[in-house]
Design a protein around this motif. Structure first.
Motif, short mmCIF file in Angstrom:
data_model
loop_
_atom_site.label_atom_id
_atom_site.label_comp_id
_atom_site.label_asym_id
_atom_site.label_seq_id
_atom_site.Cartn_x
_atom_site.Cartn_y
_atom_site.Cartn_z
N THR A 1 5.84 3.25 -0.41
CA THR A 1 4.96 2.20 0.08
C THR A 1 5.19 2.00 1.58
OG1 THR A 1 6.52 0.40 -0.35
CG2 THR A 1 5.03 1.04 -2.16
N TYR B 1 0.10 7.70 6.58
CA TYR B 1 -0.97 6.92 5.96
C TYR B 1 -2.28 7.71 5.92
CZ TYR B 1 -4.31 3.19 5.05
OH TYR B 1 -5.33 2.43 4.51
N LYS C 1 -1.35 8.69 -3.30
CA LYS C 1 -2.09 8.16 -4.44
C LYS C 1 -1.19 7.23 -5.26
CE LYS C 1 -5.33 10.80 -2.97
NZ LYS C 1 -6.38 10.22 -2.09
N GLU C 2 -1.80 6.36 -6.02
CA GLU C 2 -1.05 5.34 -6.75
C GLU C 2 -0.02 5.94 -7.71
OE1 GLU C 2 -0.82 2.07 -6.50
OE2 GLU C 2 -2.10 2.20 -4.74
N TYR D 1 -1.66 11.19 3.65
CA TYR D 1 -1.42 11.08 2.21
C TYR D 1 -2.39 10.15 1.50
CZ TYR D 1 2.93 13.33 3.60
OH TYR D 1 3.86 14.18 4.13
N THR D 2 -2.89 9.14 2.20
CA THR D 2 -3.82 8.20 1.57
C THR D 2 -5.27 8.68 1.69
OG1 THR D 2 -2.30 6.39 2.13
CG2 THR D 2 -4.54 5.78 1.48
N HIS D 3 -5.57 9.38 2.79
CA HIS D 3 -6.96 9.80 3.02
C HIS D 3 -7.13 11.31 3.12
CE1 HIS D 3 -8.37 5.69 3.50
NE2 HIS D 3 -7.35 5.44 4.32
N HIS E 1 -9.53 -1.24 4.07
CA HIS E 1 -9.03 -0.93 2.72
C HIS E 1 -8.92 -2.19 1.87
CE1 HIS E 1 -6.90 1.87 -0.02
NE2 HIS E 1 -6.28 0.78 -0.41
N LEU F 1 0.84 -1.20 0.00
CA LEU F 1 0.00 0.00 0.00
C LEU F 1 0.88 1.25 0.00
CD1 LEU F 1 -2.75 -0.97 2.62
CD2 LEU F 1 -2.92 -1.03 0.13
N LYS F 2 0.45 2.24 -0.77
CA LYS F 2 1.25 3.45 -0.92
C LYS F 2 0.79 4.53 0.04
CE LYS F 2 3.23 4.53 -4.74
NZ LYS F 2 3.63 4.96 -6.10
N LEU F 3 1.76 5.28 0.53
CA LEU F 3 1.46 6.45 1.36
C LEU F 3 1.19 7.63 0.43
CD1 LEU F 3 4.28 5.94 4.03
CD2 LEU F 3 1.89 5.24 4.18
#
Length: 538
Positions: free
Chosen positions: A378, A184, A100-101, A187-189, A536, A96-98
């Motif tokens: 990641t 996490y 966006k992909e 940057y992810t949410h 997730h 999982l990336k910290l």
């Protein structure tokens, strides 16, 4: 939003941190900023006006907490280590990336590592890579139990076992738990880069009120105290280094217990903080990154000198045997809870437990800084890069500097001079014993420059973190407030240096006392991350 059993699982993302739109505090949260200043100034004034009383009160509270929560600290820090390793090795979580992909890391691997290392451990290693092994060489559980004789060849293995324990995977695991949680959720949410965001799955809308404010204020106070104490002791070592090089009489007192003078301490502090404030004003991408890269380069030169002029075969053998011993004994020493009384008190309480509390107190500062520079990586890359790589380098430092000092005491001409020196002076004593004449002076100058740059990067990273929290997680904060907080930090450290060691020790105890409640917040961070990561994957 995720699906589970036909129902929607929604992460609370409406975290609102009100920022002033005009006036002196424009761009900052007034409540968080003013409350943080009030608490800090109250604590500092207490330590400055009544240092003896503050020291007695905080010492009593600190000793009671460390004694009562001995087993808790041992187990909770080991839990953090297991949590980090688990997150890295589980394939579906580690990838999982910290962010966006499509997002790529902001900094190169070299700059990323150098900034992590400088903020997380740099200045401490200038003192303790020599002092820590020498301490355990004469005082560690195996010595106290009578299994080995102190200051003998038989005591070397256990000395480095505990030095590795205190500067190995455990402290970096503490930093990673905090940094990973913030990175996490930010940057992810798209949540603010603050401590409160890490508990969004657990506390939801309550984070918009005083609960969220208290979490962020606690992180600010912990950061400022941690940076102030570190720089206070680092400035002490820097003065000793300058005095060793220049032999200026005004820098050290002439009494029997020679120590840096107040004039020298304030002079050196002003140099450090002026340069760090300039660096903080230029931001992460320029000042901090360039200085961190310089730190890494100078560190490599210093380590290479020890490798060339030190006892090479002894050091290589020590690194290999020490690393093997650390890996084999790690499970046992990680969870060992024992009472070993010495004339100075309980060894584990004054050693391992004190370290664990200290690293936890540093976690808001180092963790947020790690998160700030790790967007686009990641989870596995973050954990491996921020935990295992710095640990390996810390071990190299400890073996080369500490191993050389131990060898000089055992087989060289040190004759107790290194062991007998103050911890801040042991590095320079080692250099004087290892090298001679102009070479010793030249390497001492290199060491002084490295101490200076490490101090600057610690201070400017701290100022950056303080402003990021007060600005509700905003990366680009006002230069004016970076300068103001640089001045506040200078005033705090300067006041306590003039008061004496009692003032700094009082703040150190306050910092460690604050580590206990924050360790509980860190446990909630782990639960929060696991909960959201599992959602997730649905």
């Amino acid at each position: 939003m995720y699906k589970k059993g036909g129902a929607d699982i929604i992460l609370f993302t409406n975290i609102q941190i009100k920022l002033a739109k005009s006036g002196f505090y424009k761009g900052l949260n007034r409540f968080i900023t003013i409350c943080s200043k009030a608490v800090i100034m109250t604590l500092v004034l207490w330590a400055a006006i009544s240092p003896d009383q503050a020291l007695i009160v905080l010492n009593t509270a600190n000793d009671a907490l460390l004694n009562r929560f001995n087993a808790y600290y041992v187990w909770v820090v080991s839990f953090f280590l297991v949590f980090c390793i688990g997150m890295a090795v589980i394939p579906s979580i580690g990838k999982l990336k910290l962010g966006k992909e499509h997002e790529k890391p902001e900094f190169s691997n070299l700059s990323w590592f150098s900034m992590m290392f400088s903020a997380g451990m740099g200045i401490g290693l200038m003192v303790f890579s020599t002092a820590e092994p020498l301490w355990h060489f004469g005082d560690n559980p195996e010595v106290i139990k009578g299994n080995v004789e102190p200051y003998t060849r038989d005591a070397i293995q256990s000395a480095f076992r505990y030095a590795f324990l205190h500067y190995g995977l455990h402290p970096w695991g503490i930093y990673v738990v905090t940094g990973l949680s913030m990175a996490y959720f930010s940057y992810t949410h798209n949540l603010p880069l603050t401590v409160r965001s890490t508990l969004a799955p657990l506390l939801g809308k309550h984070l918009n009120g005083y609960i969220g404010h208290i979490l962020d204020i606690t992180a600010i106070i912990s950061t400022l105290l941690g940076v102030a104490v570190t720089i206070g002791y680092g400035v002490n070592q820097l003065v000793i280094g300058f005095s060793d090089i220049t032999e200026f009489g005004w820098m050290m007192s002439s009494d029997e217990n020679s120590a840096p003078t107040n004039t020298a301490l304030i002079f050196i502090l002003c140099i450090v903080m002026s340069l760090s404030t300039i660096s903080a004003a230029t931001g992460v991408g320029r000042g901090i990154r360039y200085l961190s890269n310089l730190n890494l380069g100078l560190s490599c030169i210093l380590l290479l000198i020890f490798l060339i002029f030190g006892p090479l075969f002894f050091l290589l053998q020590l690194y290999i045997s020490g690393l093997i011993d650390y890996v084999i004994t790690l499970p046992a020493i990680s969870v060992a809870v024992f009472e070993i009384k010495t004339p100075l008190g309980d060894w584990q309480e004054n050693g391992t437990i004190l370290y664990w509390a200290w690293w936890i107190a540093f976690a808001p500062f180092v963790g947020l800084f790690l998160a700030r520079i790790s967007k686009g990586r990641t989870i596995r890359e973050f954990i491996l890069g921020a935990m295992f790589a710095p640990t390996a380098v810390c071990f190299i430092w400890i073996v080369l500097l500490g191993g050389t000092a131990v060898n000089l005491e055992l087989y060289g001409t040190a004759d107790g001079n290194i062991i007998g020196a103050a911890p801040s002076a042991q590095l320079f004593e080692t250099l004087n014993m290892l090298l001679s004449g102009g070479m010793s002076k030249a390497v001492s100058i290199l060491a002084v420059i490295l101490i200076l740059t490490f101090l600057i990067t610690s201070a400017d990273s701290g100022v950056l973190v303080l402003n990021t929290i007060m600005a509700g997680g905003e990366k680009h904060t006002s230069i004016k407030h970076r300068i103001i907080w640089g001045l506040i930090l200078t005033t705090v450290i300067g006041t306590l240096l003039i008061v004496g060691d009692g003032g700094l020790e009082a703040l150190q105890n306050a910092m460690i006392i604050g580590a206990l409640p924050f360790s509980m917040v860190m446990v909630l961070m782990c639960i929060s991350v696991v909960k959201e990561v599992m959602n997730h994957r649905k």
